[in-house]
Design a protein around this motif. Structure first.
Motif: not given
Length: 424
Positions: A212-220, A258-267
């Motif tokens: 998972g990562a912040h939606g603004s940091m997909p590289q992570a 998958a996921g719960t929020k639009e700006n959160v990349i889930p695990d």
């Protein structure tokens, strides 16, 4: 030897007409009060009550909520008639005055809407009607009638649960096992075939792992949503590109979460899928291909660990015995008007009905009864819109009451009497 007087069709029709108001009330009551798999206590209680009133020996709690009724009527064959009782976690969208407004807690602890979206309420009413009329006309047949009201067909648990609870040890072995299902088709039409009539089915849950990562940091991240999307698309190629055109299979993705929020990349992401096949070799190849593709897509995404693939349920093929089917169809053709009976191809729907005959090693026959308004069906056929008629498991699935109700009672009686009405 004793010759049993066979009541005329007119007499049976008169008695069925007299019974219809009770059956209609039972059907609408059960439809309005659906119960999930292995929770069918109210429905089972109604079935048991009707059996006792008709003079059957009744056993309840078989396989948790199953009901078995026996009517012993002298020496002769044992005929088993089966109806399933459970409903589905579906929000009803019909306009019926008896539409379900019920919710229940499922096996995962979730509160869900409940609806008889597959017609099992009709099946219960059919079997109650047939067993009642057979009891009223017991002077016209000889043998033993066994009525089985089965739980949890929708989860492939019920038939096996009844078997595991001593069905074969506690009750007489039938000479034949008979069952039927309401389906889309002109109300009152009857369809069946020799050999395979319903498909095998396998349901799987696939858990894909990412980071998972912040939606603004997909590289992570290692995005399980993208992984799941690629997997879903690739799985469609199994039927399209790995099976010959002459081989049949259906692969359906019924759930992707998958996921719960639009700006959160889930695990992680979870896929639930269903496979229908008619051949064991095809089944094995499809299941192997699913495992291969799921693992490959995870590896291609750099997943931190392999996916988890968990079987959810499994249905075997339902195969109609040739000789028993010939006898049933012959009885149908003799009883019903010409053109009412038709031969169908195998359907990709699945059933656990076949478990009874296969495990008991006795012949079984399963057939379909149409439940669609004939005018609606005819119009849709002319306009090439049959696929728009709400099918089983659709929130708008609702068989027309008549003649669906009476024809389903008649088919069970006619099929049972093909064995029980033999003069002895």
């Amino acid at each position: 030897m004793t010759d049993h007087p066979v009541p005329s069709d007119e007499t049976l029709q008169d008695h069925l007409r007299a019974l219809l108001p009770r059956l209609e009330a039972l059907y609408t009551d059960i439809h309005a009060h659906p119960e999930l798999s292995m929770q069918e206590t109210r429905t089972a209680g109604l079935a048991a009550e009707h059996l006792r009133a008709a003079g059957y020996e009744v056993s309840t709690g078989v396989g948790k909520t199953g009901v078995v009724g026996l009517l012993r009527n002298g020496d002769g064959p044992v005929v088993m008639l089966r109806a399933d009782m459970d409903a589905l976690p579906v929000q009803e969208a019909t306009d019926a005055p008896y539409a379900s407004k019920v919710t229940a807690v499922d096996h995962e602890g979730n509160t869900v809407p409940v609806m008889h979206a597959c017609g099992h309420d009709m099946h219960v009413a059919w079997l109650v009607g047939a067993t009642t009329l057979m009891a009223q006309h017991r002077d016209s047949w000889q043998g033993t009638l066994m009525a089985v009201f089965q739980p949890a067909e929708e989860t492939a648990q019920g038939a096996q649960a009844m078997i595991d609870d001593g069905l074969f040890q506690r009750f007489p072995k039938p000479d034949v096992v008979l069952g039927q299902h309401v389906m889309v088709g002109p109300a009152g039409a009857i369809g069946g075939r020799k050999g395979v009539i319903t498909s095998a089915a396998d349901s799987l849950q696939i858990r894909l792992f990412g980071r998972g990562a912040h939606g603004s940091m997909p590289q992570a991240s290692i995005d399980p949503v993208v992984m799941a999307a690629s997997t879903v698309l690739r799985l469609q190629t199994i039927v399209a590109r790995e099976l010959a055109p002459t081989e049949a299979a259906v692969l359906t993705i019924g759930s992707l979460q998958a996921g719960t929020k639009e700006n959160v990349i889930p695990d992680e992401a979870v896929i639930k899928l269903n496979v229908r096949t008619f051949d064991e070799g095809v089944r094995k190849r499809v299941l192997a291909a699913i495992t291969r593709i799921v693992n490959a897509e995870a590896a291609a995404s750099g997943a931190p660990k392999p996916p988890e693939i968990t079987p959810l349920d499994n249905y075997s093929l339902v195969t109609n015995d040739d000789d028993a089917t010939t006898r049933v169809v012959g009885a149908f053709r003799k009883h019903f008007p010409a053109g009412r009976i038709r031969e169908t191809g195998p359907t990709s729907a699945s059933e656990d009905f076949g478990s009874f005959g296969a495990a008991w090693k006795v012949p079984s026959v399963f057939w379909f009864v149409g439940g669609t308004d004939p005018d609606v069906y005819a119009k849709a056929k002319v306009e090439n819109r049959l696929n728009e008629i709400p099918t089983n498991h659709n929130p708008r699935f609702l068989p027309v009451l008549h003649p669906t109700l009476e024809v389903g009672v008649e088919t069970l009686m006619v099929a049972a009497r093909a064995w029980l009405s033999t003069a002895r």
